[in-house]
Design an enzyme around this catalytic site. Sequence first.
Site, PDB file in Angstrom:
ATOM      1  N   ALA A   1      10.939   1.863 -14.125  1.00 29.86           N
ATOM      2  CA  ALA A   1      11.884   0.811 -13.689  1.00 29.86           C
ATOM      3  C   ALA A   1      12.362   0.206 -14.858  1.00 29.86           C
ATOM      4  CB  ALA A   1      11.313  -0.096 -12.859  1.00 29.86           C
ATOM      5  N   ALA A   2      12.063   0.371 -16.112  1.00 29.51           N
ATOM      6  CA  ALA A   2      12.784  -0.295 -17.084  1.00 29.51           C
ATOM      7  C   ALA A   2      14.286  -0.067 -17.239  1.00 29.51           C
ATOM      8  CB  ALA A   2      11.921   0.341 -18.493  1.00 29.51           C
ATOM      9  N   GLY A   3      14.726   1.115 -17.019  1.00 28.80           N
ATOM     10  CA  GLY A   3      15.981   1.477 -16.949  1.00 28.80           C
ATOM     11  C   GLY A   3      16.741   0.532 -15.916  1.00 28.80           C
ATOM     12  N   ASP A   4      16.133   0.331 -14.785  1.00 30.41           N
ATOM     13  CA  ASP A   4      16.883  -0.348 -13.623  1.00 30.41           C
ATOM     14  C   ASP A   4      17.046  -1.898 -13.823  1.00 30.41           C
ATOM     15  OD1 ASP A   4      16.570   1.942 -12.222  1.00 30.41           O
ATOM     16  OD2 ASP A   4      14.554   1.467 -11.498  1.00 30.41           O
TER      17      ASP A   4
HETATM   18  O1  RIB Z   1      13.683   4.086 -11.809  1.00 26.54           O
HETATM   19  C1  RIB Z   1      12.380   4.076 -11.305  1.00 26.54           C
HETATM   20  C2  RIB Z   1      12.506   4.557  -9.745  1.00 26.54           C
HETATM   21  O2  RIB Z   1      12.896   5.634  -9.629  1.00 26.54           O
HETATM   22  C3  RIB Z   1      11.208   4.329  -8.968  1.00 26.54           C
HETATM   23  O3  RIB Z   1      11.065   2.984  -8.590  1.00 26.54           O
HETATM   24  C4  RIB Z   1      11.247   5.543  -7.945  1.00 26.54           C
HETATM   25  O4  RIB Z   1      11.446   4.945  -6.726  1.00 26.54           O
HETATM   26  C5  RIB Z   1      12.413   6.284  -8.115  1.00 26.54           C
HETATM   27  O5  RIB Z   1      13.543   6.175  -7.431  1.00 26.54           O
END
Ligand code: RIB
Length: 298
Positions: free
Chosen positions: A242-245
């Site tokens: 989730a760093a990219g998110d």
């Molecule tokens: O970017 C991380 C995410 O990728 C995770 O939370 C997982 O669910 C996938 O969608």
Amino acid sequence: MKIAVIGSINMDLVLQVQRLPQKGETLLADHFKKVPGGKGANQAVAAARLGADVTMLGALGTDGFGDELLEGLKKERINTDGILRTETPSGNAVITVDEQGNNTIVVFSGANFDVTESWVYDKLELLQEAEWIMFQLETPMETVEKSIQRLKSQDKKILLNPAPAKDLADTLYPMIDIITPNETELALLSGTEDIEAGARILLKKGVRQVVVTLGEKGSLAINKEQIIEGKPYQVKAVDTTAAGDTYNAALLIALMEDKGMKESLDFANAAGALATTRIGAQSSLPTRNEVLELIKKD
Ligand code: RIB
């Protein structure tokens, strides 16, 4: 500051292991955690924690995971009126994380593939006040393409995070205001591993701004006029999930606050770095104060 996210919602089943498994190998995990995730939901929650007013469009099953995930989004004050409940099981992801913070992720899309363009069209009213809409590629490509087309005709601005990596139709590029590939995604989209050349290929296809995330090396913004480098932040990474998110949400918020590109890249780098210091996806997303603290300290 109003934004919308159209994307995936998953329950992440996180296994902490000493090292990532080899083909055919059985490993014993040291810890197990069930953590809300999904690239779309992670971006929505990250944006909400950083101060945005967020609406999310997506889909969940009518199962226990679906109930929990929906509750979690509501607790973050995200508008969930655009989340469809369907008979398909909720999306989930099996994630292994090793002691160095490296991971592998296998996603079962489930209900995320029930997010159709007609669901998005039905819910357009919820997006009326959003200036920017964020997309990723964990919902059907047809939904992404047709929704972007429709939203563009309503003058919305589009940020596409092309993850997980997939080829994009040439017709999509001119409708994208910001595209945010990592190095692997950029190589797949452009056909070259040279970052600057790859970004120029996407610009030529019609994207207005390319922002390439480089992990611990920070990020680069490339458009037709200039290349700007963001400052990397050194942290002790335990899990990069989730760093990219987080980066995507933070970048958009900083730009919407009229921070210049350099300051926005730094803000997003700091937010992304913080997300690597804790295990899990939504359990690791930082607050605005945490980001500002890191920037001040460095
Ligand atoms: O970017 C991380 C995410 O990728 C995770 O939370 C997982 O669910 C996938 O969608």
